[in-house]
Design a protein around this motif. Structure first.
Motif, PDB file in Angstrom:
ATOM      1  N   HIS A 182       0.859  -1.185   0.000  1.00  0.00           N
ATOM      2  CA  HIS A 182       0.000   0.000   0.000  1.00  0.00           C
ATOM      3  C   HIS A 182       0.895   1.234   0.000  1.00  0.00           C
ATOM      4  O   HIS A 182       1.866   1.296   0.747  1.00  0.00           O
ATOM      5  N   GLU A 183       0.570   2.196  -0.852  1.00  0.00           N
ATOM      6  CA  GLU A 183       1.338   3.443  -0.880  1.00  0.00           C
ATOM      7  C   GLU A 183       0.400   4.609  -1.126  1.00  0.00           C
ATOM      8  O   GLU A 183      -0.462   4.549  -2.006  1.00  0.00           O
ATOM      9  N   GLU A 184       0.571   5.657  -0.333  1.00  0.00           N
ATOM     10  CA  GLU A 184      -0.209   6.879  -0.488  1.00  0.00           C
ATOM     11  C   GLU A 184       0.748   8.056  -0.664  1.00  0.00           C
ATOM     12  O   GLU A 184       1.743   8.168   0.048  1.00  0.00           O
ATOM     13  N   SER A 185       0.413   8.915  -1.604  1.00  0.00           N
ATOM     14  CA  SER A 185       1.186  10.129  -1.837  1.00  0.00           C
ATOM     15  C   SER A 185       0.355  11.325  -1.393  1.00  0.00           C
ATOM     16  O   SER A 185      -0.792  11.491  -1.840  1.00  0.00           O
ATOM     17  N   HIS A 186       0.910  12.141  -0.502  1.00  0.00           N
ATOM     18  CA  HIS A 186       0.200  13.305   0.018  1.00  0.00           C
ATOM     19  C   HIS A 186       0.984  14.575  -0.271  1.00  0.00           C
ATOM     20  O   HIS A 186       2.208  14.566  -0.289  1.00  0.00           O
ATOM     21  N   TYR A 187       0.241  15.664  -0.486  1.00  0.00           N
ATOM     22  CA  TYR A 187       0.858  16.962  -0.754  1.00  0.00           C
ATOM     23  C   TYR A 187       1.841  16.859  -1.925  1.00  0.00           C
ATOM     24  O   TYR A 187       2.994  17.271  -1.826  1.00  0.00           O
ATOM     25  N   LYS A 188       1.345  16.267  -3.031  1.00  0.00           N
ATOM     26  CA  LYS A 188       2.130  16.111  -4.258  1.00  0.00           C
ATOM     27  C   LYS A 188       3.385  15.273  -4.051  1.00  0.00           C
ATOM     28  O   LYS A 188       4.409  15.484  -4.706  1.00  0.00           O
ATOM     29  N   GLY A 189       3.320  14.329  -3.120  1.00  0.00           N
ATOM     30  CA  GLY A 189       4.454  13.435  -2.902  1.00  0.00           C
ATOM     31  C   GLY A 189       5.465  13.929  -1.900  1.00  0.00           C
ATOM     32  O   GLY A 189       6.468  13.259  -1.655  1.00  0.00           O
ATOM     33  N   ILE A 190       5.212  15.069  -1.272  1.00  0.00           N
ATOM     34  CA  ILE A 190       6.128  15.573  -0.237  1.00  0.00           C
ATOM     35  C   ILE A 190       6.133  14.636   0.957  1.00  0.00           C
ATOM     36  O   ILE A 190       7.136  14.481   1.647  1.00  0.00           O
ATOM     37  N   VAL A 191       4.997  13.998   1.205  1.00  0.00           N
ATOM     38  CA  VAL A 191       4.875  13.005   2.272  1.00  0.00           C
ATOM     39  C   VAL A 191       4.265  11.740   1.675  1.00  0.00           C
ATOM     40  O   VAL A 191       3.317  11.820   0.889  1.00  0.00           O
ATOM     41  N   ARG A 192       4.813  10.583   2.043  1.00  0.00           N
ATOM     42  CA  ARG A 192       4.273   9.317   1.562  1.00  0.00           C
ATOM     43  C   ARG A 192       4.131   8.339   2.728  1.00  0.00           C
ATOM     44  O   ARG A 192       5.005   8.262   3.596  1.00  0.00           O
ATOM     45  N   LEU A 193       3.023   7.608   2.694  1.00  0.00           N
ATOM     46  CA  LEU A 193       2.800   6.498   3.601  1.00  0.00           C
ATOM     47  C   LEU A 193       2.966   5.220   2.790  1.00  0.00           C
ATOM     48  O   LEU A 193       2.256   5.020   1.796  1.00  0.00           O
ATOM     49  N   ILE A 194       3.908   4.377   3.214  1.00  0.00           N
ATOM     50  CA  ILE A 194       4.215   3.150   2.484  1.00  0.00           C
ATOM     51  C   ILE A 194       4.134   1.978   3.448  1.00  0.00           C
ATOM     52  O   ILE A 194       4.769   1.985   4.500  1.00  0.00           O
ATOM     53  N   VAL A 195       3.352   0.981   3.087  1.00  0.00           N
ATOM     54  CA  VAL A 195       3.226  -0.239   3.865  1.00  0.00           C
ATOM     55  C   VAL A 195       3.766  -1.383   3.012  1.00  0.00           C
ATOM     56  O   VAL A 195       3.310  -1.582   1.881  1.00  0.00           O
ATOM     57  N   ALA A 196       4.750  -2.094   3.544  1.00  0.00           N
ATOM     58  CA  ALA A 196       5.431  -3.105   2.744  1.00  0.00           C
ATOM     59  C   ALA A 196       5.668  -4.367   3.557  1.00  0.00           C
ATOM     60  O   ALA A 196       5.610  -4.354   4.790  1.00  0.00           O
ATOM     61  N   ARG A 197       5.949  -5.458   2.855  1.00  0.00           N
ATOM     62  CA  ARG A 197       6.230  -6.742   3.480  1.00  0.00           C
ATOM     63  C   ARG A 197       7.634  -7.224   3.120  1.00  0.00           C
ATOM     64  O   ARG A 197       8.110  -7.019   2.011  1.00  0.00           O
ATOM     65  N   LYS A 198       8.256  -7.868   4.081  1.00  0.00           N
ATOM     66  CA  LYS A 198       9.491  -8.599   3.781  1.00  0.00           C
ATOM     67  C   LYS A 198       9.076  -9.943   3.185  1.00  0.00           C
ATOM     68  O   LYS A 198       8.245 -10.657   3.778  1.00  0.00           O
ATOM     69  N   PRO A 199       9.584 -10.294   2.026  1.00  0.00           N
ATOM     70  CA  PRO A 199       9.153 -11.552   1.387  1.00  0.00           C
ATOM     71  C   PRO A 199       9.375 -12.752   2.303  1.00  0.00           C
ATOM     72  O   PRO A 199      10.369 -12.819   3.036  1.00  0.00           O
ATOM     73  N   LYS A 200       8.414 -13.657   2.269  1.00  0.00           N
ATOM     74  CA  LYS A 200       8.569 -14.894   3.028  1.00  0.00           C
ATOM     75  C   LYS A 200       9.621 -15.769   2.362  1.00  0.00           C
ATOM     76  O   LYS A 200       9.835 -15.711   1.159  1.00  0.00           O
ATOM     77  N   LYS A 201      10.268 -16.572   3.192  1.00  0.00           N
ATOM     78  CA  LYS A 201      11.298 -17.452   2.657  1.00  0.00           C
ATOM     79  C   LYS A 201      10.670 -18.506   1.768  1.00  0.00           C
ATOM     80  O   LYS A 201       9.606 -19.057   2.068  1.00  0.00           O
ATOM     81  N   SER A 202      11.325 -18.793   0.648  1.00  0.00           N
ATOM     82  CA  SER A 202      10.807 -19.799  -0.286  1.00  0.00           C
ATOM     83  C   SER A 202      11.125 -21.204   0.216  1.00  0.00           C
ATOM     84  O   SER A 202      12.028 -21.403   1.009  1.00  0.00           O
TER      85      SER A 202
END
Length: 202
Positions: A182-202
């Protein structure tokens, strides 16, 4: 003068500088905290602006490189009745074993750390496979005009005051290490909220 020395001199006065901006950041901090669960590490807790938003059922650990800032955060946690552990530690050298945390949170930190690449590697290392990394960060805008007319002058001022770099592309760095959910760009990208995952081991 290093960023640690500058922040140490400011101490709790830092809140007078950043505090007026919190009305803009408050809803984003609340949203960021909504992605948090389990054993949590906040990297660069500062004076503890994020502390009021955390769920009470998490196991919270927080680090900062500046003792004066960390002490202010510790006091804030006590006032909130929040059970948290605090450590004097640099983001580039996290003194935790590999895969220690379910969630890692960073809010307005990667614009300041001297070596963001190394800090991101450390976040990746101490996060569990399948764990979540939540970033709320200042970044270079998507609009060149804003970069030239607003961020570059601000960068000079904040660079002198706090060693902040408002033109970093932390959102791109996150993508090199994590799977962005999930990624949100606020105020033309001056602030961003990014939600990410570390890949699970294969």
């Amino acid at each position: 003068m290093s960023f640690k020395e500058k922040y140490a001199r400011l101490g709790e006065r830092y809140e007078r500088i950043d505090g007026p901006l919190e009305r803009f950041f408050d809803p984003l901090r609340r949203k960021a905290a909504g992605f948090v669960s389990g054993k949590v590490l906040e990297v660069g807790v500062g004076t503890g602006f994020m502390l009021p938003y955390y769920p009470r059922d998490i196991e919270l650990h927080a680090i900062d490189a500046v003792p004066e800032m960390l002490e202010a955060a510790r006091r804030r946690a006590r006032e909130l009745g929040l059970n948290a552990r605090f450590y004097i530690m640099e983001a580039e050298n996290l003194e935790f074993p590999d895969e220690s945390f379910d969630t890692i949170v960073s809010t307005f930190v990667f614009c300041t750390v001297p070596d963001p690449e190394r800090a991101m590697r450390e976040v990746y290392r101490v996060l569990k496979a399948g764990g979540r990394a939540v970033f709320l960060e200042h970044t270079r805008s998507d609009c060149r005009l804003i970069n030239w007319l607003f961020l570059k002058p601000l960068d000079v001022f904040l660079g002198f005051l706090l060693e902040d770099d408002t033109l970093r592309e932390t959102h791109r760095l996150v993508r090199e290490y994590f799977e962005v959910e999930h990624e949100e760009s606020h105020y033309k990208g001056i602030v961003r909220l990014i939600v990410a995952r570390k890949p699970k081991k294969s």
